[in-house]
Design a protein around this motif. Sequence first.
Motif, PDB file in Angstrom:
ATOM      1  N   SER A   1       0.836  -1.298  -0.087  1.00  0.00           N
ATOM      2  CA  SER A   1       0.024  -0.035   0.061  1.00  0.00           C
ATOM      3  C   SER A   1       0.751   1.215   0.103  1.00  0.00           C
ATOM      4  O   SER A   1       0.364   2.343  -0.130  1.00  0.00           O
ATOM      5  CB  SER A   1      -0.887   0.062   1.171  1.00  0.00           C
ATOM      6  N   GLY A   2       2.103   1.100   0.277  1.00  0.00           N
ATOM      7  CA  GLY A   2       3.149   2.391   0.238  1.00  0.00           C
ATOM      8  C   GLY A   2       2.729   3.152   1.824  1.00  0.00           C
ATOM      9  O   GLY A   2       3.811   4.171   1.884  1.00  0.00           O
ATOM     10  N   LYS A   3       2.018   2.535   2.842  1.00  0.00           N
ATOM     11  CA  LYS A   3       1.945   3.189   3.953  1.00  0.00           C
ATOM     12  C   LYS A   3       3.010   2.498   4.993  1.00  0.00           C
ATOM     13  O   LYS A   3       3.205   1.200   4.948  1.00  0.00           O
ATOM     14  CB  LYS A   3       0.365   3.112   4.286  1.00  0.00           C
ATOM     15  N   LYS A   4       3.351   3.185   5.984  1.00  0.00           N
ATOM     16  CA  LYS A   4       4.067   2.706   7.029  1.00  0.00           C
ATOM     17  C   LYS A   4       3.655   2.856   8.433  1.00  0.00           C
ATOM     18  O   LYS A   4       2.940   3.980   8.520  1.00  0.00           O
ATOM     19  CB  LYS A   4       5.518   3.338   7.109  1.00  0.00           C
ATOM     20  N   PHE A   5       3.786   1.685   9.052  1.00  0.00           N
ATOM     21  CA  PHE A   5       3.059   1.693  10.330  1.00  0.00           C
ATOM     22  C   PHE A   5       4.193   1.394  11.535  1.00  0.00           C
ATOM     23  O   PHE A   5       5.006   0.568  11.296  1.00  0.00           O
ATOM     24  CB  PHE A   5       2.092   0.588  10.386  1.00  0.00           C
ATOM     25  N   SER A   6       4.277   2.010  12.616  1.00  0.00           N
ATOM     26  CA  SER A   6       5.076   1.630  13.758  1.00  0.00           C
ATOM     27  C   SER A   6       4.599   0.470  14.519  1.00  0.00           C
ATOM     28  O   SER A   6       3.514  -0.036  14.248  1.00  0.00           O
ATOM     29  CB  SER A   6       5.233   2.808  14.657  1.00  0.00           C
ATOM     30  N   GLN A   7       5.618  -0.090  15.432  1.00  0.00           N
ATOM     31  CA  GLN A   7       5.218  -1.177  15.942  1.00  0.00           C
ATOM     32  C   GLN A   7       4.177  -1.076  16.956  1.00  0.00           C
ATOM     33  O   GLN A   7       3.144  -1.786  17.161  1.00  0.00           O
ATOM     34  CB  GLN A   7       6.434  -1.476  16.836  1.00  0.00           C
ATOM     35  N   PRO A   8       4.113   0.041  17.608  1.00  0.00           N
ATOM     36  CA  PRO A   8       2.886   0.461  18.484  1.00  0.00           C
ATOM     37  C   PRO A   8       1.712   0.339  17.966  1.00  0.00           C
ATOM     38  O   PRO A   8       0.629  -0.205  18.425  1.00  0.00           O
ATOM     39  CB  PRO A   8       3.096   1.632  19.161  1.00  0.00           C
ATOM     40  N   GLU A   9       1.539   0.791  16.469  1.00  0.00           N
ATOM     41  CA  GLU A   9       0.334   0.908  15.619  1.00  0.00           C
ATOM     42  C   GLU A   9       0.051  -0.739  15.234  1.00  0.00           C
ATOM     43  O   GLU A   9      -1.270  -0.880  15.269  1.00  0.00           O
ATOM     44  CB  GLU A   9       0.367   1.593  14.405  1.00  0.00           C
ATOM     45  N   LEU A  10       0.913  -1.375  15.111  1.00  0.00           N
ATOM     46  CA  LEU A  10       0.633  -2.743  14.564  1.00  0.00           C
ATOM     47  C   LEU A  10       0.300  -3.576  16.001  1.00  0.00           C
ATOM     48  O   LEU A  10      -0.480  -4.643  15.924  1.00  0.00           O
ATOM     49  CB  LEU A  10       1.873  -3.332  14.148  1.00  0.00           C
ATOM     50  N   GLU A  11       0.958  -3.339  17.023  1.00  0.00           N
ATOM     51  CA  GLU A  11       0.428  -3.886  18.226  1.00  0.00           C
ATOM     52  C   GLU A  11      -1.000  -3.790  18.682  1.00  0.00           C
ATOM     53  O   GLU A  11      -1.615  -4.370  19.064  1.00  0.00           O
ATOM     54  CB  GLU A  11       1.208  -3.405  19.314  1.00  0.00           C
ATOM     55  N   SER A  12      -1.847  -2.430  18.261  1.00  0.00           N
ATOM     56  CA  SER A  12      -2.979  -2.078  18.482  1.00  0.00           C
ATOM     57  C   SER A  12      -3.607  -2.859  17.655  1.00  0.00           C
ATOM     58  O   SER A  12      -4.907  -3.272  17.711  1.00  0.00           O
ATOM     59  CB  SER A  12      -3.150  -0.577  18.222  1.00  0.00           C
TER      60      SER A  12
END
Length: 361
Positions: free
Chosen positions: A137-148
């Motif tokens: 998708s071209g979007k980046k996600f941080s680890q806290p966002e992925l944990e949520s």
Amino acid sequence: TFVLTLAIVFVVSILTIFVTTPLQLNILRFLLGFATGGDYPAAMTLVAEFIPTKQRGRGLTYLWAAFTLGGVTAYLLGYILYVTIGPTPYEWRILLGSVAVPAFISLILRTTLPESPRWAIEKKKYGVASKSIERASGKKFSQPELESARKLLFENQSTLIKKYHMRYFIMILPLVFAVMFFNLIPGALATLNPTILSSLGIVKAGSLLYSASFLAVQFVATMIVAFTIEKVTRLKWAVIGGALEGIMALLVTLFYHSAISLFVLFMGLSFFAFIAIPVMRNTGSELFPTEFRGFSSGAIMTGDRIASVIGLLITPLLFAGKNVHLLFSVYGIIGLLGTLIAFIGLRGKKIDKTSLEDIQS
């Protein structure tokens, strides 16, 4: 899994060329069927993960278009081999072994695919998940966002799945039986067409071209569904396709004496079957929640494959003595019953406040 199943197809196809006994051939064909059966739900689940909900129906239907196109290619190759080298021991070895070529190409392509983000998140491999999502998708996600996201996708949904698992099982049953009834007819005919047509006076070379045409119209029907599935409700396509599939089968009992009529009716049966079948095959990936999707897709495709086995078993029995009336009367009843079951299974059904009609709205 997605790479392993195709690797098995490649290896087994190569080994098939060198078999020396029927037992060896049967074992290898069983392994090939096992790998192919495992590949379907894995492919459907992966496609469902990377395609947005509203476009998911079209993306999944493209899979079935490719499926039918592969069948057309197989029959055309069989025809070419028959008219060039004739019915020799080399003919069937080349035909069965040729599966290794597209399998090898696809295997290379599959190794370049990103890992499933949901699987990576579930296993807490957040780096892998982030790369897969960014690539898709071209979007980046941080680890806290992925944990949520993990908590939302798996912990909360697990509670929901446990609460409603029996409801999901009950709702999937008519969908499984509907796809079984719809696919039983074309599944059996696609394999036995040469035998049936030869017994009705159409020579082998002609029957192979007949069968290629039989699958070609399936490709056309599937593409029509793919391009219109967001405009026409799934329920309408399933009912229209299934009902006309059954009617075409019944008409064969009246007009099978003419080769032209038989050709038209077989093509019509095949066409309308694959107006309904892609819709029903997609329900496991379109309608059910993420955590249940692997099971639901697998259950739908199990019904689909069982239909082919049942069709191959009952068709020779029904067609004994060239009993066209009995065979296609039963086929017609099966198609109409499948339509009724599909109507019951799809009409007004909602899971997690999402129905098939909501998906396309």
